[in-house]
Each structure stands twice: as C-alpha cells, then as structure tokens.
Design an enzyme around this catalytic site. Structure first.
Site, PDB file in Angstrom:
ATOM      1  N   TYR A   1     -44.235  28.539   2.000  1.00 31.29           N
ATOM      2  CA  TYR A   1     -45.046  28.488   2.840  1.00 31.29           C
ATOM      3  C   TYR A   1     -45.625  29.857   2.763  1.00 31.29           C
ATOM      4  O   TYR A   1     -46.550  30.142   3.473  1.00 31.29           O
ATOM      5  CB  TYR A   1     -45.348  28.036   4.552  1.00 31.29           C
ATOM      6  CG  TYR A   1     -45.243  26.623   4.528  1.00 31.29           C
ATOM      7  CD1 TYR A   1     -46.707  25.933   4.458  1.00 31.29           C
ATOM      8  CD2 TYR A   1     -44.251  25.535   4.108  1.00 31.29           C
ATOM      9  CE1 TYR A   1     -46.926  24.315   4.616  1.00 31.29           C
ATOM     10  CE2 TYR A   1     -44.422  23.727   5.036  1.00 31.29           C
ATOM     11  CZ  TYR A   1     -45.451  23.653   4.878  1.00 31.29           C
ATOM     12  OH  TYR A   1     -46.120  22.421   4.498  1.00 31.29           O
TER      13      TYR A   1
ATOM     14  N   GLU B   1     -17.651  11.462   1.674  1.00 29.91           N
ATOM     15  CA  GLU B   1     -18.995  11.156   1.331  1.00 29.91           C
ATOM     16  C   GLU B   1     -20.272  11.187   2.343  1.00 29.91           C
ATOM     17  O   GLU B   1     -20.808  11.515   2.060  1.00 29.91           O
ATOM     18  CB  GLU B   1     -18.573  10.733  -0.142  1.00 29.91           C
ATOM     19  CG  GLU B   1     -19.588   9.961  -0.761  1.00 29.91           C
ATOM     20  CD  GLU B   1     -20.536   8.407  -1.954  1.00 29.91           C
ATOM     21  OE1 GLU B   1     -21.133   8.570  -2.126  1.00 29.91           O
ATOM     22  OE2 GLU B   1     -18.801   7.841  -2.303  1.00 29.91           O
TER      23      GLU B   1
ATOM     24  N   ASP C   1     -16.736   6.203  -2.094  1.00 30.73           N
ATOM     25  CA  ASP C   1     -16.925   5.114  -2.478  1.00 30.73           C
ATOM     26  C   ASP C   1     -16.294   4.392  -3.973  1.00 30.73           C
ATOM     27  O   ASP C   1     -16.176   5.485  -4.713  1.00 30.73           O
ATOM     28  CB  ASP C   1     -18.604   4.742  -3.011  1.00 30.73           C
ATOM     29  CG  ASP C   1     -19.035   4.615  -1.286  1.00 30.73           C
ATOM     30  OD1 ASP C   1     -19.022   3.966  -0.792  1.00 30.73           O
ATOM     31  OD2 ASP C   1     -20.213   4.953  -1.855  1.00 30.73           O
TER      32      ASP C   1
END
Length: 452
Positions: free
Chosen positions: A195, A281, A333
């Site tokens: 910005y 995770e 997973d």
C-alpha cells in the site's frame, strides 16, 4: 471420551457424533446398520484393549505410553547439534544459501548494491541487477544436506529490456522501502509494503515476488528484511518463551492457542519439559487436542500452520527443534497433500530453496494418519474417500521424490495409497467419537512407537 458399550451389554455402541435413533426403514437396511455398528464397535474396542494408559480401569500408565517416545527423545538429544552446511561440504561455489543478518548490515548491503548500480550506469553498462535464477531446474535436492538448495546461477535483469523494465522498477522501489524500514528498526507486513505504492505495484503478488529476489541479491534471509506475512500458525502446550520482552506461557492460551509471531527474531529463551512436538496439519484437529488438554497428559507442544506451512511457522518449528532438541511427530491427512506438507517442513519448498537452511526441520517422524492406519484402526468405509485423478498424479510424483525413496517405510505407505486409490482425512477418526483422536488413536500410536 471414547464411546462405551451399553450397561446391559446387549448391543453395540453407537459412535459418538452419530445418530442413535432407529430412523425406521426396511429390515434389510436395519440389518446393514447393525452390522456396520458392530464393525465400528469392534474398531474402538480392539484399539482400547491394546491401550495401557492407566485410564478408565485400564492397566499401565502414561509413562508406559511414552516409553518409546522417551527413547526417541534420547536419540534426538544424542545427535550432533550442528547441521551440515554448504561451506562444510565445500559446495559454496556451486550452490547459494542466505543467512540471518542484523538490520544495519542489510541496510549497508542495500547501499552497496545501489552504489554498484550507479557506477554501472556511469560506466555505460546500463541500469539493472544480476539476480539468482530461481527456475525449476535451478532448485535441487542435495542428499548430503537432506534439503532443497539453489544453484549459484545468475541472470542480468535490465531496465532497458521491455520484458523486465517493470520488475527492475518494482525491485528498486521495494529496496528503497526496505532500507527505510531497517533504518527505523521496525517490522512491516507485506500488505503494508504494497500500500505504499499501489499505482506502481498494482497487485500485491508483484511486490511480494521481488522480496525473494532481494534476499538472494543481498545474501540475507527474508526475515532479515523486516518484511513479514500476517500471522497464521498457532502453538499451544508445554512451552514458555520470551517475545520482544514479554513472557509467553503456551499452557494458558485456551483452545485457540498462541499465534506464532511473524517476527521470529524477537522470539528467544525457549523453555519446556515437553517430550515431543506434535505437528498438526489442520486447525480442527489442533482445536480438538487443545480443548482436551492433550499436552497436559502427554507432555508435548502442539503446532499447526492451518494447512500449507507459512514461513513464520516453518522458522518457529526449526528454531524450536534446534533449541529444545526433542523429536517432531507429524499428524496429517492420509493423502498426497498431507505428505507434501511434511516434505515442505523437512526439505523445504522450491520457491524458497535459497533459505532452506533456516526453514527446514530434518527428521520429522510421520505419526499419522497413514494409509496403513485405515485398516489397522478399522476406519469405516463411509469415512474413506476415493482419490481423484489429480490425487493419483500427485501421489505418483511424491513417490519419485528423493526424500520418499530414501525411506522404505514411506515408500510402502505411498504405494498402499496408490494401490487402494483411497485417502482419508484426520476427521475420519471422529467416526468413533469426537475424542477418539486424543483418547485412543494418538496414545496408542505413541505407546507402540508407530511412527516412520
């Protein structure tokens, strides 16, 4: 708590989180439901029979559960403290790594670069920068270091070239802004940086991209530039440390945990009686373990980056492992992407290969959820997912990775995944009860030393 058999002993337990009502339907459907319930009940009870944690009338104790963890911790502490470097292997001419530098040194390096650029312009050589090439072929895995590194190969990016004029302009502007930040001794976010000159940058990804180029150009870590990403990762458990003069106790951070600070250089004085780090995770699993105060019963530190690892979480974990010298166990997973996440923590990511020495944590143990766990813990079929074609392609790619190939046990797990074409999320364990993860699955895995 894990589901329990009814007091009468006349029927299977209904997994917590499921619907205990009959719901009507045909007699055939009811029979199928009963068989499914019996299978679920067997899955829970088989695991509980093996567990020796001294809870709910079971034999054993927490010390018995952690016996193999203690042995792993002792092995980690016995390893050499200093990691191998490119310099130690006499490879500094072929590959390039950056290092942590004080702000004043980084500011001085920027000034030296700009003096050299000015001299080149006056000598008629033009305006531009000699930048490290960071293409796919320039990022290689070195088995000697067990991490990804960057080849020392340069290309000249010129202001006079229409294809690179904008990049040179953005890089020069960002270096000017970084120099100002360093001169003030403060840190800013990448969003703050964007910005300051929206019309030039146009998109934040353009200002973000040159930060890595600047790190390579100056030979410093990205963290040394004092430009950081927004906080993402969180930590909870048996850990205390000092952050910019404030004392932090991660046992008193509730179920949300303590946000891992972007300014890792302000984190010092790690103190802990934890026996291991549990790297998770997903945020959902993290919250389950935090709410159950898993770290009080099994002394550990729990960390998550809520998915793909960010730089701050990777730096924090690496520093934690070096300072505390305790093992790191990963809970992800049972799919190719879970394995990919472990690989980023262990070997680094290709887009930041130049900083792999600071960002990587070697020898992370894969605790779960592993493809072999699906049958071992009798995970119900309805909780298993069929792998897509993209999943299969990612799995085949992961199987060829050097760090997978050097570990036969990892190869075996990936082959199971590809052969069965089946994956599962950590949440699949909730089919046996919402607290099955913290009360049965993890304690039993720790007790059996079931990590690879």
């Amino acid at each position: 708590m894990p589901p329990k058999r009814p007091a009468s002993g006349k029927g299977p337990a209904v997994p917590a989180g499921g619907d205990g009502g009959g719901g009507g339907g045909s007699s055939k459907g009811a029979g199928s439901s009963k068989r499914g319930a019996r299978d679920d009940d067997a899955g829970v009870n088989d695991a509980i029979k093996k567990l020796r944690d001294g809870k709910d009338g079971r034999g054993g104790s927490v010390d018995e559960v952690l016996r193999k963890v203690h042995a792993l911790e002792a092995a980690v502490k016995s390893q050499p403290e200093v990691r191998k470097t490119l310099a130690a292997l006499n490879l500094t001419e072929a590959y390039r790594e950056v290092e942590d530098m004080p702000g004043r040194e980084v500011a001085a390096a920027i000034e030296q670069v700009m003096v050299a650029v000015a001299k080149n312009i006056l000598d008629g050589e033009g305006f531009g920068y000699s930048l490290l090439s960071r293409g796919a072929t320039d990022q290689v895995y070195l088995e000697q270091l067990d991490r990804i590194v960057l080849k020392d190969k340069h290309t000249f990016t010129s202001f006079s070239n229409t294809g690179s004029v904008r990049k040179v302009a953005i890089l020069t502007r960002v270096m000017q802004l970084v120099h100002g930040v360093l001169a003030r001794g403060i840190h800013v976010t990448k969003r703050d940086l964007f910005y300051t000159d929206v019309k030039l940058f146009k998109d934040q990804k353009d200002s973000d991209a040159v930060l890595d180029d600047i790190s390579c150009l100056l030979g410093c870590t990205r963290n040394s530039l004092h430009v950081v990403a927004s906080e993402k990762g969180v930590v909870v458990g048996k850990l205390q440390y000092t952050e910019d003069g404030d004392e932090i106790d991660c046992t008193k951070m509730g179920i949300g945990g303590k946000a891992i600070p972007s300014n890792i250089d302000k984190v010092t004085n790690f103190r802990s009686d934890a026996k291991f780090v549990l790297l998770v995770e997903k945020d959902a699993a993290f919250m389950r373990l935090a709410e159950d105060r898993f770290y009080n019963r099994f002394p550990c530190i729990i960390i998550t980056a809520k998915g793909q690892p960010d730089v701050a979480t990777r730096l924090f974990l690496s520093k934690l492992k070096r300072d505390l010298r305790i093992p790191v166990l990963a809970l992800v997973d049972a799919d190719p992407y879970g394995l990919k996440i472990i690989s980023v923590y262990m070997q680094g990511s290709k887009n930041m290969a130049f900083d792999s020495a600071n960002l990587t944590t070697p020898d992370i143990k894969w605790l779960g959820v592993r493809p072999s766990d699906l049958d071992k813990f009798n995970i119900p079929e309805q909780c298993r997912l069929e792998m897509s074609q993209k999943d299969m392609e990612t799995g085949q790619h992961m199987l060829k990775e050097d760090f997978i190939q050097q570990n036969p046990e990892w190869v075996k797990e990936v082959e199971i995944m590809l052969k069965t074409k089946t994956k599962a999320e950590i949440q699949a364990l909730s089919s046996y009860g919402f607290q099955y993860l913290s009360e049965v699955y993890l304690p039993l895995k720790l007790q059996q030393g079931d990590w690879i």
